[in-house]
Enzyme design. Structure first.
Site, mmCIF file in Angstrom:
data_model
loop_
_atom_site.group_PDB
_atom_site.id
_atom_site.type_symbol
_atom_site.label_atom_id
_atom_site.label_comp_id
_atom_site.label_asym_id
_atom_site.label_seq_id
_atom_site.Cartn_x
_atom_site.Cartn_y
_atom_site.Cartn_z
ATOM 1 N N ASP A 130 10.784 -16.510 -43.275
ATOM 2 C CA ASP A 130 12.018 -16.128 -42.604
ATOM 3 C C ASP A 130 11.977 -16.537 -41.124
ATOM 4 O O ASP A 130 10.948 -16.339 -40.456
ATOM 5 C CB ASP A 130 12.145 -14.596 -42.712
ATOM 6 C CG ASP A 130 13.505 -14.086 -42.299
ATOM 7 O OD1 ASP A 130 14.502 -14.533 -42.890
ATOM 8 O OD2 ASP A 130 13.568 -13.230 -41.391
ATOM 9 N N HIS B 157 21.779 -15.980 -49.416
ATOM 10 C CA HIS B 157 22.259 -14.605 -49.297
ATOM 11 C C HIS B 157 22.900 -14.309 -47.944
ATOM 12 O O HIS B 157 23.326 -13.191 -47.705
ATOM 13 C CB HIS B 157 21.077 -13.653 -49.524
ATOM 14 C CG HIS B 157 20.020 -13.843 -48.478
ATOM 15 N ND1 HIS B 157 19.264 -14.995 -48.398
ATOM 16 C CD2 HIS B 157 19.628 -13.064 -47.448
ATOM 17 C CE1 HIS B 157 18.451 -14.899 -47.363
ATOM 18 N NE2 HIS B 157 18.651 -13.734 -46.773
ATOM 19 N N ASP B 158 22.924 -15.293 -47.053
ATOM 20 C CA ASP B 158 23.555 -15.119 -45.739
ATOM 21 C C ASP B 158 24.861 -15.902 -45.622
ATOM 22 O O ASP B 158 25.552 -15.808 -44.598
ATOM 23 C CB ASP B 158 22.639 -15.621 -44.619
ATOM 24 C CG ASP B 158 21.346 -14.831 -44.499
ATOM 25 O OD1 ASP B 158 21.342 -13.631 -44.834
ATOM 26 O OD2 ASP B 158 20.333 -15.426 -44.065
ATOM 27 N N GLU C 212 12.478 -21.241 -42.890
ATOM 28 C CA GLU C 212 13.870 -21.141 -42.465
ATOM 29 C C GLU C 212 13.921 -21.397 -40.969
ATOM 30 O O GLU C 212 13.307 -20.670 -40.192
ATOM 31 C CB GLU C 212 14.427 -19.745 -42.779
ATOM 32 C CG GLU C 212 15.902 -19.641 -42.471
ATOM 33 C CD GLU C 212 16.414 -18.220 -42.279
ATOM 34 O OE1 GLU C 212 17.591 -17.984 -42.512
ATOM 35 O OE2 GLU C 212 15.627 -17.336 -41.865
ATOM 36 N N ASP D 16 9.196 -13.938 -50.010
ATOM 37 C CA ASP D 16 9.848 -14.131 -48.720
ATOM 38 C C ASP D 16 9.038 -13.392 -47.645
ATOM 39 O O ASP D 16 8.952 -12.166 -47.661
ATOM 40 C CB ASP D 16 11.262 -13.542 -48.832
ATOM 41 C CG ASP D 16 12.220 -14.155 -47.843
ATOM 42 O OD1 ASP D 16 11.805 -14.429 -46.711
ATOM 43 O OD2 ASP D 16 13.398 -14.323 -48.201
HETATM 44 O O1 TEU Z 1 18.332 -15.009 -41.386
HETATM 45 C C1 TEU Z 1 18.268 -15.646 -40.173
HETATM 46 C C2 TEU Z 1 19.546 -15.906 -39.481
HETATM 47 O O2 TEU Z 1 19.546 -16.042 -38.285
HETATM 48 C C3 TEU Z 1 20.809 -16.070 -40.203
HETATM 49 O O3 TEU Z 1 20.877 -16.653 -41.384
HETATM 50 C C4 TEU Z 1 21.654 -14.882 -40.006
HETATM 51 O O4 TEU Z 1 21.862 -14.155 -41.178
HETATM 52 C C5 TEU Z 1 22.964 -15.381 -39.500
HETATM 53 O O5 TEU Z 1 22.737 -16.175 -38.400
HETATM 54 C C6 TEU Z 1 23.809 -14.253 -39.067
HETATM 55 O O6 TEU Z 1 25.009 -14.791 -38.595
HETATM 56 C C7 TEU Z 1 17.184 -14.457 -41.920
HETATM 57 C C8 TEU Z 1 17.483 -13.843 -43.265
HETATM 58 O O7 TEU Z 1 17.873 -14.860 -44.162
HETATM 59 C C9 TEU Z 1 18.536 -12.786 -43.092
HETATM 60 O O8 TEU Z 1 18.985 -12.242 -44.302
HETATM 61 C C10 TEU Z 1 17.947 -11.720 -42.207
HETATM 62 O O9 TEU Z 1 18.923 -10.763 -41.906
HETATM 63 C C11 TEU Z 1 17.400 -12.306 -40.896
HETATM 64 O O10 TEU Z 1 16.620 -13.472 -41.090
HETATM 65 C C12 TEU Z 1 16.514 -11.302 -40.233
HETATM 66 O O11 TEU Z 1 15.330 -11.145 -40.950
#
Ligand code: TEU
Ligand code: CA
Length: 544
Positions: free
Chosen positions: A196, A320-321, A246, A96
């Site tokens: 990311d 994971h989000d 992403e 990642d």
């Molecule tokens: O996530 C990006 C992101 O904007 C979302 O999935 C976020 O977690 C959500 O909008 C919050 O409401 C990526 C990663 O997957 C995440 O775990 C990180 O925290 C984020 O980037 C920052 O690196």
């Protein structure tokens, strides 16, 4: 660019997967110890979320050194062994790459803070008075996206946490540094990368207030993003690897550009539109019941649109989000197994490369935490504060976090029925879900009718039928309420998929003389010459 149409990716959140040394935190040796399980599942790639050196403020998405292993997860030797042992089982590792920002602990940022102009230009520093941030942009984790550094009399941009400073991609030196990171891991035998929030890397030349929103429209899919991705791919030879970006708040047109193989940017893209159907007015922190009509519409637009533009989707429900899908769109009590299988079927037979998030294959549910003290995620804790300050009651905040917290997906992977689920011999860093059906490997591995066995069959079917990997797609039954139905086609063969997203019986027209392939109930649905009767949360696939 290579195609990855018949591949399946499994996502691991190392912190929550398996703890090998009893400190309560999952680690690389824990993953290595579970490779036989992953091989038996049949997945081709493992995407590991960041295990690089990090203060862990955002669980590793705040990287302090991209070419190292954080001691909490193990050593570089552990990473090399994991790579080797995965390779022996025909499994590729994807890492990642968090390239939109670094931790403020990164040596580049530390040098910038110490006054080094070269490194200040690695980030987005702007002059300004201490009471006037350069723009009104909001951080995705709440509050202003700018932080003031009194010593420098400058602000720096952070689209995420204050400890995650955005990199300045316009600076060629930054792009070279990041290419070196890719090359480093390529040299170790990594087979793919997930990038990311990669569509946020190119900011406007002059950053100005967003009078219509939180700023995202000014930097999302920014002016040089395609150029930067093409350069990164070209200069690292990444087009022979599996790469997925992403994409935050993106559009179909942009995603075609990111993933059309002729453009040599990325193999595939994640978008999140289908996971906002229970956001009221697009606000994550405002609830509405899921709109299945809108979900159907979004899948139709994105699936047929990407097909027309020769783009390629990563298809998924969980990461994971995101909260757990069986709790979100299924019924994790009365129809736990049926709805978990229906959701799996719905996503795995679409056009795209499926991603499975750890525990999804067991029907793991949301955490149902009762107490704010059980949450760990920086976003959840920030929003607990923000929502409380807005005057929401404790009960309202609890309900919102139970539905929306990212910690719902971060509870320990459930290997067995023991109190710590076989995840650790110590105390897990985050509690287990407060509600637990038989969502564990021990209970499901040998059971032919289990959710786990169902996922294995879905993966096998993708390998067996080129139609599932490569067929075209067309959506059916636009007016059937709470039903998503589509048809895949290749060389005269057809596959029909029907998914009932409700606890009520649904009737859909029968497409002809079909035979049953697989379904979320063991027995095929009741069928006449003109009708198929779908049971509650039934998902089924038929072929001609
Ligand atoms: O996530 C990006 C992101 O904007 C979302 O999935 C976020 O977690 C959500 O909008 C919050 O409401 C990526 C990663 O997957 C995440 O775990 C990180 O925290 C984020 O980037 C920052 O690196
Ligand atoms: Ca550990």
């Amino acid at each position: 660019m290579l195609n990855f149409q018949d591949k399946v990716v499994y996502q691991i959140y190392p912190r929550s997967f398996c703890d090998s040394n009893g400190d309560g935190i999952g680690d690389l040796n824990g993953i290595t110890s579970k490779l036989d399980y992953l091989a038996s599942l049949g997945v081709d790639y493992l995407w590991l979320t960041p295990f690089f050196r990090s203060p862990q403020r955002d669980n590793g998405y705040d990287v302090a050194d991209y070419c190292s292993v954080d001691p909490v997860f193990g050593t570089m030797e552990d990473a090399e062994r994991l790579l080797r042992e995965a390779d022996q089982r025909g499994i590729g590792l994807m890492l990642d790459m968090v390239f939109n920002h670094t931790s403020t602990q990164h040596v580049w940022f530390q040098r910038a803070l110490a006054g080094d102009k070269t490194y200040q230009d690695y980030y987005l520093f702007r002059d300004g008075a201490p009471d006037a941030p350069p723009t009104n942009w909001q951080s995705k984790f709440g509050g202003s996206a700018w932080e003031y550094v009194p010593k420098l009399k400058k602000w720096y941009l952070h689209l995420f946490d204050v400890t995650q400073a955005d990199l300045n991609w316009e600076n060629p030196a930054v792009r070279e540094e990041l290419k070196q990171v890719i090359r480093f891991w390529q040299g170790k035998g990594v087979k793919g990368f997930r990038f990311d929030v990669v569509n946020l890397i190119s900011k406007p030349e002059t950053m100005t207030d967003d009078l219509q929103g939180d700023g995202r429209r000014m930097y999302t899919d920014g002016r040089h993003v395609h150029q930067f991705l093409q350069e990164l791919t070209r200069d690292t030879g990444m087009d022979s690897m599996l790469t997925v970006g992403e994409m935050s708040s993106t559009t179909l047109e942009q995603c075609i550009r990111y993933s059309n193989p002729d453009r040599r940017e990325l193999s595939m893209v994640f978008n999140f539109h289908h996971l906002k159907i229970d956001y009221k007015n697009g606000d994550k922190w405002a609830m509405q019941s899921p709109d299945i009509g809108q979900l159907r519409q979004l899948f139709d637009v994105w699936q047929t649109g990407m097909q027309q533009g020769n783009g390629w989707n990563a298809v998924f429900w969980c990461n994971h989000d995101q909260p757990r899908i069986v709790s979100r769109l299924g019924d994790d009590r009365q129809y736990w197994q049926e709805s978990a299988k229906m959701l799996a079927l719905c996503i795995h037979f679409m056009r795209g490369t499926p991603y499975i998030y750890q525990g999804e294959e067991l029907g793991m549910t949301n955490a149902y935490f009762e107490d704010i003290g059980q949450y760990r995620d920086v976003e959840s804790l920030n929003y607990h504060r923000i929502l409380t300050a807005q005057g929401r009651t404790e009960q309202e905040v609890r309900t919102l976090l139970q539905a929306r917290s990212r910690d719902n997906s971060r509870t320990p992977m459930q290997w067995d029925e023991s109190p710590t689920a076989g995840f650790t011999d110590g105390t897990p860093w985050i509690p287990l879900p407060q509600y637990k059906p038989e969502a564990n490997v021990q209970a499901q591995a040998q059971a032919p009718a289990s959710i786990l066995s169902f996922y294995k069959r879905l993966i096998c079917l993708r390998k067996e039928y080129p139609l599932i990997a490569r067929g075209d797609i067309r959506f059916l039954c636009p007016d059937a309420q709470d039903v998503i139905a589509y048809c895949r086609g290749l060389d005269g063969k057809k596959l029909f998929v029907y998914c009932n997203f409700s606890a009520r019986e649904k009737r859909v027209p029968c497409p002809g003389n079909v035979h049953f392939l697989i379904g979320s109930y063991e027995q095929p649905p009741q069928m006449t010459a003109d009708e198929i009767v779908l049971r509650p949360y039934e998902g089924c696939a038929m072929m001609v």
